[in-house]
Design an enzyme around this catalytic site. Sequence first.
Site, PDB file in Angstrom:
ATOM      1  N   HIS A   1       0.784  -1.030   0.024  1.00  0.00           N
ATOM      2  CA  HIS A   1      -0.143  -0.043  -0.135  1.00  0.00           C
ATOM      3  C   HIS A   1       0.792   1.161  -0.193  1.00  0.00           C
ATOM      4  O   HIS A   1       0.474   2.050  -0.754  1.00  0.00           O
ATOM      5  CB  HIS A   1      -0.836  -0.021   1.219  1.00  0.00           C
ATOM      6  CG  HIS A   1      -1.693   1.114   1.330  1.00  0.00           C
ATOM      7  ND1 HIS A   1      -3.212   1.108   0.779  1.00  0.00           N
ATOM      8  CD2 HIS A   1      -1.805   2.196   2.120  1.00  0.00           C
ATOM      9  CE1 HIS A   1      -3.644   2.450   0.921  1.00  0.00           C
ATOM     10  NE2 HIS A   1      -2.829   3.027   1.928  1.00  0.00           N
TER      11      HIS A   1
ATOM     12  N   TYR B   1       4.471   0.619  -3.020  1.00  0.00           N
ATOM     13  CA  TYR B   1       4.242   0.281  -4.329  1.00  0.00           C
ATOM     14  C   TYR B   1       5.406  -0.552  -4.960  1.00  0.00           C
ATOM     15  O   TYR B   1       6.089  -0.321  -6.048  1.00  0.00           O
ATOM     16  CB  TYR B   1       4.270   1.709  -5.058  1.00  0.00           C
ATOM     17  CG  TYR B   1       3.109   2.565  -4.893  1.00  0.00           C
ATOM     18  CD1 TYR B   1       2.009   2.778  -5.990  1.00  0.00           C
ATOM     19  CD2 TYR B   1       2.782   3.481  -4.040  1.00  0.00           C
ATOM     20  CE1 TYR B   1       0.751   3.414  -5.685  1.00  0.00           C
ATOM     21  CE2 TYR B   1       1.857   3.995  -3.412  1.00  0.00           C
ATOM     22  CZ  TYR B   1       0.944   4.203  -4.413  1.00  0.00           C
ATOM     23  OH  TYR B   1      -0.182   4.655  -4.322  1.00  0.00           O
TER      24      TYR B   1
ATOM     25  N   GLU C   1      -8.049   7.136  -4.339  1.00  0.00           N
ATOM     26  CA  GLU C   1      -7.461   6.146  -3.323  1.00  0.00           C
ATOM     27  C   GLU C   1      -8.700   5.119  -3.332  1.00  0.00           C
ATOM     28  O   GLU C   1      -9.696   5.070  -3.870  1.00  0.00           O
ATOM     29  CB  GLU C   1      -7.576   6.619  -1.816  1.00  0.00           C
ATOM     30  CG  GLU C   1      -6.248   7.274  -1.357  1.00  0.00           C
ATOM     31  CD  GLU C   1      -5.254   6.028  -1.207  1.00  0.00           C
ATOM     32  OE1 GLU C   1      -5.652   4.962  -1.135  1.00  0.00           O
ATOM     33  OE2 GLU C   1      -4.416   6.371  -0.406  1.00  0.00           O
ATOM     34  N   SER C   2      -8.076   4.176  -2.553  1.00  0.00           N
ATOM     35  CA  SER C   2      -9.147   2.871  -2.454  1.00  0.00           C
ATOM     36  C   SER C   2      -9.196   2.614  -1.013  1.00  0.00           C
ATOM     37  O   SER C   2      -8.429   2.940  -0.271  1.00  0.00           O
ATOM     38  CB  SER C   2      -8.262   1.486  -3.333  1.00  0.00           C
ATOM     39  OG  SER C   2      -7.352   1.026  -2.668  1.00  0.00           O
ATOM     40  N   HIS C   3     -10.396   2.057  -0.653  1.00  0.00           N
ATOM     41  CA  HIS C   3     -10.599   1.551   0.811  1.00  0.00           C
ATOM     42  C   HIS C   3     -11.471   0.154   0.559  1.00  0.00           C
ATOM     43  O   HIS C   3     -12.523   0.070   1.233  1.00  0.00           O
ATOM     44  CB  HIS C   3     -11.233   2.509   1.742  1.00  0.00           C
ATOM     45  CG  HIS C   3     -10.651   2.814   2.847  1.00  0.00           C
ATOM     46  ND1 HIS C   3     -11.298   2.615   4.107  1.00  0.00           N
ATOM     47  CD2 HIS C   3      -9.245   2.810   3.275  1.00  0.00           C
ATOM     48  CE1 HIS C   3     -10.511   2.677   5.115  1.00  0.00           C
ATOM     49  NE2 HIS C   3      -9.162   2.988   4.502  1.00  0.00           N
TER      50      HIS C   3
ATOM     51  N   ASP D   1      -6.310  14.080   2.175  1.00  0.00           N
ATOM     52  CA  ASP D   1      -5.313  14.451   1.195  1.00  0.00           C
ATOM     53  C   ASP D   1      -5.313  15.764   0.309  1.00  0.00           C
ATOM     54  O   ASP D   1      -4.258  16.429  -0.002  1.00  0.00           O
ATOM     55  CB  ASP D   1      -5.084  13.273   0.129  1.00  0.00           C
ATOM     56  CG  ASP D   1      -4.551  11.922   0.757  1.00  0.00           C
ATOM     57  OD1 ASP D   1      -4.024  11.925   1.812  1.00  0.00           O
ATOM     58  OD2 ASP D   1      -4.885  10.895   0.269  1.00  0.00           O
TER      59      ASP D   1
ATOM     60  N   GLU E   1      -3.265   4.245  12.826  1.00  0.00           N
ATOM     61  CA  GLU E   1      -3.659   5.307  11.771  1.00  0.00           C
ATOM     62  C   GLU E   1      -5.097   5.753  12.485  1.00  0.00           C
ATOM     63  O   GLU E   1      -6.244   6.131  11.584  1.00  0.00           O
ATOM     64  CB  GLU E   1      -3.818   4.296  10.491  1.00  0.00           C
ATOM     65  CG  GLU E   1      -2.487   3.953  10.131  1.00  0.00           C
ATOM     66  CD  GLU E   1      -2.868   2.768   8.866  1.00  0.00           C
ATOM     67  OE1 GLU E   1      -3.606   2.914   8.220  1.00  0.00           O
ATOM     68  OE2 GLU E   1      -1.380   2.348   8.785  1.00  0.00           O
ATOM     69  N   THR E   2      -4.962   6.318  13.685  1.00  0.00           N
ATOM     70  CA  THR E   2      -6.223   7.260  14.299  1.00  0.00           C
ATOM     71  C   THR E   2      -6.403   8.152  13.212  1.00  0.00           C
ATOM     72  O   THR E   2      -5.483   8.822  12.610  1.00  0.00           O
ATOM     73  CB  THR E   2      -5.661   7.903  15.403  1.00  0.00           C
ATOM     74  OG1 THR E   2      -5.215   7.016  16.435  1.00  0.00           O
ATOM     75  CG2 THR E   2      -6.899   8.517  16.139  1.00  0.00           C
TER      76      THR E   2
ATOM     77  N   SER F   1      -4.093  -1.101  -5.746  1.00  0.00           N
ATOM     78  CA  SER F   1      -4.964  -1.772  -4.564  1.00  0.00           C
ATOM     79  C   SER F   1      -4.390  -3.277  -5.162  1.00  0.00           C
ATOM     80  O   SER F   1      -5.169  -3.673  -6.031  1.00  0.00           O
ATOM     81  CB  SER F   1      -6.241  -1.541  -4.232  1.00  0.00           C
ATOM     82  OG  SER F   1      -6.572  -2.575  -3.462  1.00  0.00           O
TER      83      SER F   1
END
Lengths: 277, 797
Positions: B61, B64, B111-113, B135, B341-342, B577
Amino acid sequence: MANSFTGAVAVVQFPGVNCEYETAAAARAVGVSAAIFRWNEDPAALDGCLGIVLPGGFSYQDRIRAGVVAAKDRVMDAVSALARAGTPVLGICNGAQVLVEAGLIPGIHWEKVDLALAPNVMADREGYYCNWIYLRREPTNCLWTKLYGDGEVVPVPVAHAEGRFTTEDAGVLEEMKRGGQVALRYCDASGAVVPSFPVNPNGSVENIAGVCNREGNVLALMPHPERAAWLRQVPEDLGDRWARRRRAAAGDQAALEGEGPGRRFFAALGGAKGGSR
Amino acid sequence: MGAPLTGVVAIRDLPDERIAETLARHGFNITTAEARRVAELLGRDPTVVELTIFNTMWSEHCSYKSSRRVLKEHLPVDAPNVVLGPGEDAGIVRFAPGGDGDWWCLVIGHESHNHPSQVLPVEGASTGIGGIVRDVYCMGADVVGVLDPLRFGDPSGPKGRQSIAIARGVVEGIAQYGNALGVPNLGGDVVFDRGYEDNCLVNVVAAGIVLESRIVRSRVPVEARREPYVMILIGKPTDDSGFGGAAFASEDLAGEEKANRGAVQVPDPFLKRVLAEATKKVMEAARARGVAIGFKDLGAGGIACATSEMAHAGGFGVKLDLDAVRKALGHFPPAVVSCSETQERYAMAVPREFAAEVLRIYNEDFELPRIYHGAGASVIGDITLEPYYSIETAGGLVCSAPVEVITTGIAYDRKGAPRRRRFEEPALDPRRSLRDDFLALLASPNVASKNHVFRRYDSEVQGRAVLRPGEADAAVIAPLPGRSVGLAFAVDGNPFYGLIDPYEGGALAVCESVRNVASVGAVPATITDCLNYGNPEVEEVFWEFTEGVRGIGDACRGIGHLSHEGAPLPIVSGNVSFYNQNEAGKPIPPSPVVCCAGIVEDYSRCRSIRFKDEGSALYLVGEILDELGGSEYYRAIYGALGANVPRSDFVRERGLVRAVIEMHRLGIVRACHDTGQGGLLTALAEMAIGGRGDGELGFTLDLDELAPLGLPPEKLLFSETGAFLVETAPGIEREMLALCARNRVKLWRLGEVRRASRLEVVSRGASLARWDLAELRGAYLDACRPIFGVENTGKGA
């Protein structure tokens, strides 16, 4: 460094509201000055203001109930006092929820909570809904709708999950109607008040979209007139005269920057007496 | 550096099996070889905190590591309009003069989630929006819109119930976040296929605007050479949510969904909104005092990754005091505080002299600690001239190394091998009913109206809307009050093309998104991509990935930049991803998803797709070929994939979009719609029905007009060759012909828009099929209702 709002429209920024800038811009579009009032500034700065707008959004994260935390904020004491003395106050969407939770609307018993803006629930739909709807201006002495004709149909967008006006006390509803406090109802493009979705987008009792106080200077309005203050904002696929005007203006940017259906809510301030105490 | 190192993990002197045990005990995903490499870089055994940092930074992630070489080889990232290409949090292109030589810029991130949304759909999707808007905010921009391309399992497949639950949850999550934040939704697309039933895709795009002179970079500014700078941490109190999130996104989900819930972050749009308002005031104050700052959002790898990258980018070092970090209640070890990653946090590098004012704005003016328990802004360390990165706690040093060691990348040379599959065209059955088949096609969830989704999102907030999701092929906003400039956005990516040919899957995603933007008259300005694939260690998957990227790159160069002759259409932001696969390890269909942003000179000429006027002329611009491979018609009617996937033709594509943009400039377009999924007949029906579902004008399509194309009716009506349908005033055929000849594209006059509220197809004087608009409307508007919850659209407002 305290701002002064003398002669200007104050748009109150509670933490979590998100429509303050376009609301101030819609007020400026009618030639009045407007500025943002951060919730914890000195409320004395509001003295002498032309009007107060509580904009849409999610004040205090809708904790407990939409609008209820902001309704207890210090600035609301000042808003209540100014409203009582005649200053025009408009609550849009979350702002309407704040006015209801603060008991300024319907205001039959001042600062008593007599109404609720409940979650959208209808036979065939519930929950958040964002779309353009039509409003019908009802006979009323409401200051904010005074530039619309009786029965005039006004397209504006709604965007909320809790906008269903309701009350446990049938007497309150009757008194609101008697006192000309039902300022606006949801209707179709022809002005017919149809109780079912999508004409009524949230299940509001008697299609009520906006309620003012008896004096007419305070209005709790679920739809967003600031998102319909310019002609370019009107979807050209709508089915009424505003959409026809919008289509006819294709290719004419100057015309599209002209008046939209919701602007007269703000234009009403032009002739309003500000700062009476 | 005087304090002793604590929490050292033995690596160097251990055999591989013992290292593997150690890594597993700590829950690390890095390999034993990678762990040895960490020790080698440091010249000693690493601490837990250091291993945690590398575990994140070297995840697919963040690093890359499998994809970078392919991306570098194929994707064009520069053009004259580019201010900032890929590399920082978001890409930036100019779009309009801003006065005094300044420029208004579009800031865009993609982005992806995917993995988190499969596990916890509401929170996962919500966090996806939260991350991508951060971002864009952190470049100093105002966020003006988000888009969300979504891929879910087949709602009527064996896991239909689960797929529907995930789809609803994802839409709910996107709605909750975007609506509360006050950022309008500018659309997206939804594709359903069994290939996504164990691994949904939630891609997110955020767009913002900023004056070029006000762009804030994600690095410690050079001014820190002249005066002391400090690092400020802003936002939510740090907790253990999202600990290991980046690593989580880089592994497959099989069987571990539940165990990994701790890796899903908890988003909060309310706090984000207040932070955005307060940050605006900080930026104003910094400008007023002529102070340079660095600003970066905290994403993968939390405090450690953000601060080390800011230091590295500026050529500085950082000395952090972990005890100064605002924490939530509970005991969190240093590795968690450093790398969790709060959500809703930013890091800011400011002159020490200016720090008090920054803290006052966040903590007092906007009362962060009062309105959100534990939130606030605090100084957490010093910027150092020596490029050295250290993290201290009362118990000792937990990280200590040169910055460039911490940010050292990693890369792998993956191999690809073509997937060998045979594809066949289905035999068309002449006995089938066109009438029934078309109603079934319109009701296919992939074709049917997505209004049920759009109405859950606020598309009006900020008051900039010109064309909303569903009204046209692209959404359009007027970003600068009073000015004629508009911005148009569209996302695309058809996985079925990629199943047959992964190169075309990538190339056609670009073509389709460019077409959609041109359809409203916008000139494409930039592309962003999100590349969703399976496990890159599998050679066939890596081949699919490489082919997709090659297709995207070729399309961007082949179509080119319409405003800058000779330049490519630049890709300024993107995301990869991997490890998207089902429980048995079968990869998702190759899913490159592309967003195109375009610039409209004059938004007043942007029109909806709905038929406008009785008596208008309707044209087909372009051509229709025997290209039904991967089409919705084959899939929905024949249950087949087919073989003849549309072939990208960049010269034709460039001519098409030029021609259509020119028509808009001349002001002759009344409605315009591209023929994509579902083909010509679907596009016609959509123009008749209209985005709001209440169109009243009809059309009779005489296939004899298209006889020179030499295709049977089914192929003419349902091929997915990209072309445009354009409604114009009558009587301008000669101008249309000249315009299309100039651009070397074909033009077919199809007939007149009619008052009659029906759609009809005729051939050689006989009616092949006829539909009332009411029945088309029913099929098209109602099909997705049961998927996204009860809703009754159609006639009305």
